[in-house]
Design an enzyme around this catalytic site. Structure first.
Site, mmCIF file in Angstrom:
data_model
loop_
_atom_site.group_PDB
_atom_site.id
_atom_site.type_symbol
_atom_site.label_atom_id
_atom_site.label_comp_id
_atom_site.label_asym_id
_atom_site.label_seq_id
_atom_site.Cartn_x
_atom_site.Cartn_y
_atom_site.Cartn_z
ATOM 1 N N ARG A 1 -13.453 30.914 47.486
ATOM 2 C CA ARG A 1 -13.281 29.788 48.408
ATOM 3 C C ARG A 1 -13.123 28.449 47.680
ATOM 4 N NH1 ARG A 1 -18.011 27.528 51.183
ATOM 5 N NH2 ARG A 1 -19.011 29.463 50.496
ATOM 6 N N ASN B 1 0.066 11.955 5.390
ATOM 7 C CA ASN B 1 -0.761 11.023 6.160
ATOM 8 C C ASN B 1 -0.369 11.051 7.636
ATOM 9 O OD1 ASN B 1 -1.467 7.451 6.009
ATOM 10 N ND2 ASN B 1 -2.809 9.151 6.469
ATOM 11 N N GLY C 1 -6.450 4.776 -0.502
ATOM 12 C CA GLY C 1 -7.875 4.817 -0.228
ATOM 13 C C GLY C 1 -8.601 3.713 -0.966
ATOM 14 N N HIS D 1 -4.609 16.433 -3.265
ATOM 15 C CA HIS D 1 -4.933 16.679 -1.854
ATOM 16 C C HIS D 1 -4.704 18.125 -1.427
ATOM 17 C CE1 HIS D 1 -4.979 12.315 -1.803
ATOM 18 N NE2 HIS D 1 -5.502 12.357 -0.593
ATOM 19 N N TYR E 1 0.824 -1.209 0.000
ATOM 20 C CA TYR E 1 0.000 0.000 0.000
ATOM 21 C C TYR E 1 0.863 1.265 0.000
ATOM 22 C CZ TYR E 1 -3.565 3.387 1.417
ATOM 23 O OH TYR E 1 -4.416 4.466 1.466
#
Length: 416
Positions: free
Chosen positions: A304, A202, A63, A86, A56
């Site tokens: 307080r 990525n 994808g 992209h 891959y």
């Protein structure tokens, strides 16, 4: 000062220093360079050949196109097209401190040695960082689930010298190629090798950069809020019993105990947080100098209960810091490469996913809101003489009417 990247020892303080303050020179450690070279040599000799199995991002699409083979002679073109497709971010440019942190963090992720990139790629990232050549990265376009794909693609476009990529350099926004040439980064047009396009985009690195800066600022806000708390106690002649260590030992949360300890140290020796000081009638208090009042007994919640509100903020910040420390030295792209007894193995996973960072930042936003809320209530109390035990209205000591005081400043706090 020089910072060496090895993918394991970078700290949030280092990131802040590089992004904002000292801007030390950053270099890749010799150990990491050797590791990267050895891994890349294996990749090219075993996985980038005609009979290699599908891997891959190396020789396949990404994808949904993961089953599409990429011919060896088109792998370089695939890297270019991946960056082009992209680079779809929109909006104003990210602040330059975020971009500097992003360059540093991406280089450090690669220095860990699991991404399979060449050392030359890391060196180019660092040359841009050290030369202050900062890519134009639009602020919108990432959803985090696949990492910061669009923002990092804009970073990658500048890195490779894309004709349309832009950077900030020398106070100007100009074409990336012009700035690279001016700094002496060569070649101006940098060709990516197999998987390097995917490795660059990525990962949730932009999100991490923003998170580190936000967490640092939140710690400063907490420190300032506790100083302001102590000053508010001084101004309103507050009770210090609520900060007695015995109370916090009875409910032993580390965060609230720390806040109480800080307030005790800041108010040590105070002459105003005393019963004698509270007996003094101030002009706007509405009582005669000779009139005595009952003991204060206890103050309002915003004073307080400050340890019980500031404390959870402090503990949430500790969780955030722990998450960020791990992310800073993580390999966050996919797939990752690991050395074993029989050579190297490539594994597909999801380290790019931004959920750790998203959850940490949701928590950070929530607790900083809580801190702001109680701080705003203390400010309001300071402005109202009926609540501040006689401080001038709106803290206007002179020329009331002509001088509006701090009411509108408080209004802005309430609006936020």
């Amino acid at each position: 000062m020089t910072i060496e990247l090895d993918g394991q020892s970078l700290t949030a303080a280092d990131v802040i220093s590089v992004a904002r303050d000292q801007r030390p020179e950053v270099r890749l450690s010799d150990v990491s360079r050797t590791h990267l070279t050895r891994t890349r040599d294996y990749v090219e000799s075993h996985w980038l050949k005609a009979d290699a199995p599908p891997i891959y991002g190396f020789n396949t699409g990404v994808g949904k196109l993961k089953d599409s083979a990429i011919p060896l002679d088109q792998i370089g073109l695939f890297q270019e097209m991946l960056i082009n497709s992209h680079s779809s971010g929109v909006g104003e440019p990210l602040p330059q401190e975020v971009v500097r942190a992003t360059l540093l963090l991406r280089a450090n992720a690669f220095a860990r040695g699991c991404s399979g990139v060449r050392p030359e790629l890391v060196e180019r990232l660092l040359a841009m960082l050290n030369g202050d050549v900062l890519p134009f990265i639009p602020e919108a376009g990432s959803v985090g689930a696949s990492g910061d794909l669009a923002p990092l693609a804009h970073m990658a476009g500048a890195l490779v010298g894309h004709p349309q990529a832009e950077v900030f350099y020398g106070g100007q926004r100009l074409p990336a190629r012009d700035a690279l040439e001016a700094v002496g980064i060569s070649p101006v047009e940098f060709k990516l090798a197999a998987k390097e396009g995917l490795a660059l985009i990525n990962g949730s690195t932009v999100t991490l950069a923003i998170a580190i800066l936000a967490a640092h600022d939140a710690r400063q806000l907490l420190a300032n809020a506790e100083i302001a708390l102590a000053l508010s106690l001084e101004a309103m002649r507050g009770e210090l019993a609520a900060f007695d260590p015995r109370i916090h030992e009875a409910r032993p949360h580390h965060g609230q105990g720390t806040t109480a300890d800080i307030v005790r140290r800041l108010t040590t020796g105070s002459q105003r947080c005393t019963e004698a000081a509270r007996q003094v009638a101030l002009p706007d208090e509405g009582r005669l100098p000779a009139q005595t009042i009952a003991a204060r007994v206890q103050d309002a919640y915003s004073l307080r209960c400050a340890p019980q509100v500031h404390g959870p903020v402090r503990e949430a910040l500790a969780y955030v810091d722990q998450t960020l420390a791990r992310e800073i030295n993580s390999a966050t792209d996919n797939p990752l490469i690991f050395e074993g007894e029989q050579g190297y193995e490539v594994l597909s996973g999801g380290n790019f996913h931004g959920q750790y960072l998203a959850q940490a930042m949701d928590l950070l936003a929530m607790v900083v809101t809580d801190l702001g809320s109680i701080s705003e209530r203390r400010t309001y109390r300071l402005l109202d003489p009926t609540m501040s035990y006689g401080l001038p209205s709106n803290l206007v000591a002179q020329l009331p009417g002509l001088n509006t005081g701090y009411s509108i400043a408080h209004c802005s706090m309430a609006a936020l």
